[in-house]
Motif scaffolding. Structure first.
Motif, PDB file in Angstrom:
ATOM      1  N   LYS A  29       0.848  -1.188   0.000  1.00 59.96           N
ATOM      2  CA  LYS A  29       0.000   0.000   0.000  1.00 59.96           C
ATOM      3  C   LYS A  29       0.883   1.238   0.000  1.00 59.96           C
ATOM      4  O   LYS A  29       2.025   1.213   0.429  1.00 59.96           O
ATOM      5  CB  LYS A  29      -0.887   0.032   1.256  1.00 59.96           C
ATOM      6  N   VAL A  30       0.331   2.335  -0.448  1.00 66.99           N
ATOM      7  CA  VAL A  30       1.048   3.602  -0.411  1.00 66.99           C
ATOM      8  C   VAL A  30       1.132   4.079   1.028  1.00 66.99           C
ATOM      9  O   VAL A  30       0.141   4.081   1.744  1.00 66.99           O
ATOM     10  CB  VAL A  30       0.324   4.657  -1.272  1.00 66.99           C
ATOM     11  N   VAL A  31       2.328   4.450   1.465  1.00 67.96           N
ATOM     12  CA  VAL A  31       2.523   5.007   2.801  1.00 67.96           C
ATOM     13  C   VAL A  31       2.551   6.525   2.711  1.00 67.96           C
ATOM     14  O   VAL A  31       1.841   7.221   3.417  1.00 67.96           O
ATOM     15  CB  VAL A  31       3.848   4.497   3.412  1.00 67.96           C
ATOM     16  N   TYR A  46      -0.553   8.901   3.319  1.00 72.76           N
ATOM     17  CA  TYR A  46      -1.719   8.129   2.913  1.00 72.76           C
ATOM     18  C   TYR A  46      -2.071   7.052   3.935  1.00 72.76           C
ATOM     19  O   TYR A  46      -3.235   6.800   4.199  1.00 72.76           O
ATOM     20  CB  TYR A  46      -1.439   7.497   1.543  1.00 72.76           C
ATOM     21  N   CYS A  47      -1.066   6.427   4.554  1.00 78.06           N
ATOM     22  CA  CYS A  47      -1.346   5.329   5.483  1.00 78.06           C
ATOM     23  C   CYS A  47      -2.014   5.819   6.762  1.00 78.06           C
ATOM     24  O   CYS A  47      -2.629   5.040   7.486  1.00 78.06           O
ATOM     25  CB  CYS A  47      -0.077   4.563   5.829  1.00 78.06           C
ATOM     26  N   THR A  81      -3.558  -1.223  -6.103  1.00 77.47           N
ATOM     27  CA  THR A  81      -3.790  -1.923  -4.851  1.00 77.47           C
ATOM     28  C   THR A  81      -4.356  -0.994  -3.796  1.00 77.47           C
ATOM     29  O   THR A  81      -5.168  -1.386  -2.967  1.00 77.47           O
ATOM     30  CB  THR A  81      -2.471  -2.547  -4.330  1.00 77.47           C
ATOM     31  N   SER A  82      -3.963   0.301  -3.869  1.00 82.03           N
ATOM     32  CA  SER A  82      -4.447   1.304  -2.916  1.00 82.03           C
ATOM     33  C   SER A  82      -5.728   1.981  -3.389  1.00 82.03           C
ATOM     34  O   SER A  82      -6.158   2.957  -2.814  1.00 82.03           O
ATOM     35  CB  SER A  82      -3.370   2.357  -2.686  1.00 82.03           C
ATOM     36  N   SER A  83      -6.303   1.519  -4.488  1.00 84.32           N
ATOM     37  CA  SER A  83      -7.532   2.083  -5.065  1.00 84.32           C
ATOM     38  C   SER A  83      -7.359   3.534  -5.487  1.00 84.32           C
ATOM     39  O   SER A  83      -8.259   4.343  -5.327  1.00 84.32           O
ATOM     40  CB  SER A  83      -8.697   1.947  -4.097  1.00 84.32           C
TER      41      SER A  83
END
Length: 86
Positions: A29-31, A46-47, A81-83
């Motif tokens: 996922k994007v952090v 983003y996380c 994956t992170s939409s």
């Protein structure tokens, strides 16, 4: 960022992502998303977001701006994956 880009002829944003650990293109996922325009930097954690930021997603998905990046294949996989789309 949108206000800064309004003054630029080419409207180019440097786009850099950092990811969580995981299997590439599956559960990463994007952090952090880092956007740079001239000397200005926007760092979006983003996380830590409790819900998707519609304005951020709209900005990243806008056809009005050009995004400069190096690793587009992996970026596209992880964004999916992170939409998010870019």
């Amino acid at each position: 960022m949108e206000q800064l880009l309004a003054e630029d002829r080419y409207q180019v944003v440097c786009f850099d992502l950092e990811y969580t650990c995981g299997r590439n293109a599956y559960d990463q996922k994007v952090v952090v998303a880092q956007l740079c325009v001239r000397h200005h930097v926007l760092v979006y954690h983003y996380c830590l977001a409790t819900r998707p930021c519609e304005r951020f997603a709209r900005f990243v998905s806008s056809p009005d701006y050009r995004f400069a990046t190096v690793d587009t294949i992996n970026y596209l996989k992880v964004l999916e994956t992170s939409s998010m789309a870019c």
